[in-house]
Design a protein around this motif. Structure first.
Motif, mmCIF file in Angstrom:
data_model
loop_
_atom_site.group_PDB
_atom_site.id
_atom_site.type_symbol
_atom_site.label_atom_id
_atom_site.label_comp_id
_atom_site.label_asym_id
_atom_site.label_seq_id
_atom_site.Cartn_x
_atom_site.Cartn_y
_atom_site.Cartn_z
ATOM 1 N N ILE A 1 0.819 -1.218 0.000
ATOM 2 C CA ILE A 1 0.000 0.000 0.000
ATOM 3 C C ILE A 1 0.847 1.259 0.000
ATOM 4 C CG2 ILE A 1 -2.039 -1.034 1.035
ATOM 5 C CD1 ILE A 1 -1.106 0.052 3.734
ATOM 6 N N GLY A 2 2.137 1.095 -0.076
ATOM 7 C CA GLY A 2 3.014 2.249 -0.123
ATOM 8 C C GLY A 2 3.679 2.508 1.220
ATOM 9 N N THR A 3 4.509 3.513 1.221
ATOM 10 C CA THR A 3 5.262 3.884 2.410
ATOM 11 C C THR A 3 4.430 4.822 3.277
ATOM 12 O OG1 THR A 3 7.299 3.713 1.131
ATOM 13 C CG2 THR A 3 7.423 4.934 3.189
ATOM 14 N N GLY B 1 9.465 -3.406 12.167
ATOM 15 C CA GLY B 1 8.656 -3.671 10.990
ATOM 16 C C GLY B 1 9.098 -4.963 10.332
ATOM 17 N N LEU B 2 8.228 -5.496 9.495
ATOM 18 C CA LEU B 2 8.528 -6.725 8.764
ATOM 19 C C LEU B 2 8.500 -6.456 7.268
ATOM 20 C CD1 LEU B 2 6.209 -9.122 10.793
ATOM 21 C CD2 LEU B 2 8.694 -8.881 11.010
ATOM 22 N N TYR B 3 9.349 -7.146 6.530
ATOM 23 C CA TYR B 3 9.312 -7.079 5.080
ATOM 24 C C TYR B 3 8.032 -7.736 4.577
ATOM 25 C CZ TYR B 3 14.194 -5.603 5.073
ATOM 26 O OH TYR B 3 15.352 -4.911 5.268
ATOM 27 N N GLY B 4 7.718 -7.551 3.330
ATOM 28 C CA GLY B 4 6.524 -8.139 2.730
ATOM 29 C C GLY B 4 6.609 -9.648 2.624
ATOM 30 N N THR B 5 5.554 -10.248 2.108
ATOM 31 C CA THR B 5 5.475 -11.707 2.053
ATOM 32 C C THR B 5 6.191 -12.316 0.854
ATOM 33 O OG1 THR B 5 3.370 -11.673 0.851
ATOM 34 C CG2 THR B 5 3.268 -11.730 3.270
ATOM 35 N N TRP C 1 -2.101 8.598 8.955
ATOM 36 C CA TRP C 1 -2.240 7.794 7.731
ATOM 37 C C TRP C 1 -3.690 7.345 7.600
ATOM 38 C CZ3 TRP C 1 0.896 2.710 6.566
ATOM 39 C CH2 TRP C 1 1.126 2.604 5.187
ATOM 40 N N PRO C 2 -4.624 8.281 7.558
ATOM 41 C CA PRO C 2 -6.053 7.949 7.608
ATOM 42 C C PRO C 2 -6.575 7.188 6.391
ATOM 43 C CG PRO C 2 -5.755 10.271 7.128
ATOM 44 C CD PRO C 2 -4.397 9.714 7.443
ATOM 45 N N GLU C 3 -5.868 7.220 5.296
ATOM 46 C CA GLU C 3 -6.380 6.581 4.080
ATOM 47 C C GLU C 3 -6.167 5.066 4.034
ATOM 48 O OE1 GLU C 3 -2.312 8.370 3.248
ATOM 49 O OE2 GLU C 3 -4.132 9.022 4.235
ATOM 50 N N VAL C 4 -5.493 4.493 5.031
ATOM 51 C CA VAL C 4 -5.293 3.043 5.039
ATOM 52 C C VAL C 4 -6.026 2.406 6.204
ATOM 53 C CG1 VAL C 4 -3.033 3.215 3.925
ATOM 54 C CG2 VAL C 4 -3.175 3.053 6.403
ATOM 55 N N THR C 5 -6.290 1.118 6.059
ATOM 56 C CA THR C 5 -6.876 0.340 7.151
ATOM 57 C C THR C 5 -5.752 -0.385 7.865
ATOM 58 O OG1 THR C 5 -8.934 0.046 5.933
ATOM 59 C CG2 THR C 5 -8.491 -1.509 7.727
#
Length: 124
Positions: free
Chosen positions: A14-16, A43-47, A103-107
């Motif tokens: 979803i971006g930074t 933090g964790l890297y992606g899958t 960061w209100p635009e993300v869930t």
């Protein structure tokens, strides 16, 4: 003193996060590290490089990422300790509020789980 694991789940790719969230989190974590609440985390890297081992019906199967079926992934974790469960819950609300503000635009789903001091005896 009860210990807790915090997890942050969100959609992948979803971006930074915005710079203001990084800055707010630096302050938030710094204050908690100084007071002894924040023990460790990150933090964790992606899958894309994740590996799952699935045990089903006595068989083990390896499943490499990325996972197309995943709607949200664990993107970060923390190890925390508080005097009470109520303090842990209130502070997790503060953590979630920072994400809503910056960061209100993300869930984002922020999960708090108490760590077992077990092992508890298995029930017969």
């Amino acid at each position: 003193m009860p210990r807790f694991m915090g997890f942050v789940r969100m959609e992948e790719n979803i971006g930074t996060p915005p710079k203001s969230l990084f800055e707010a989190m630096d302050v938030y974590i710094g204050e908690r590290a100084a007071s002894g609440v924040f023990i460790d985390g990150g933090g964790l890297y992606g899958t894309e490089d994740a590996v799952n081992f699935v045990v089903k019906n006595g068989e083990v199967t390896r499943v490499d990422g990325p996972y197309a079926e995943g709607k949200e992934v664990v993107g970060g974790w923390s190890l925390l300790q508080y005097d009470t469960l109520e303090e842990a819950i209130a502070d997790t609300q503060t953590f979630a509020d920072l994400h809503a503000e910056h960061w209100p635009e993300v869930t984002v789903v922020s999960t708090l789980r108490q760590i077992s001091e077990g092992p508890e005896e298995p029930e017969s």
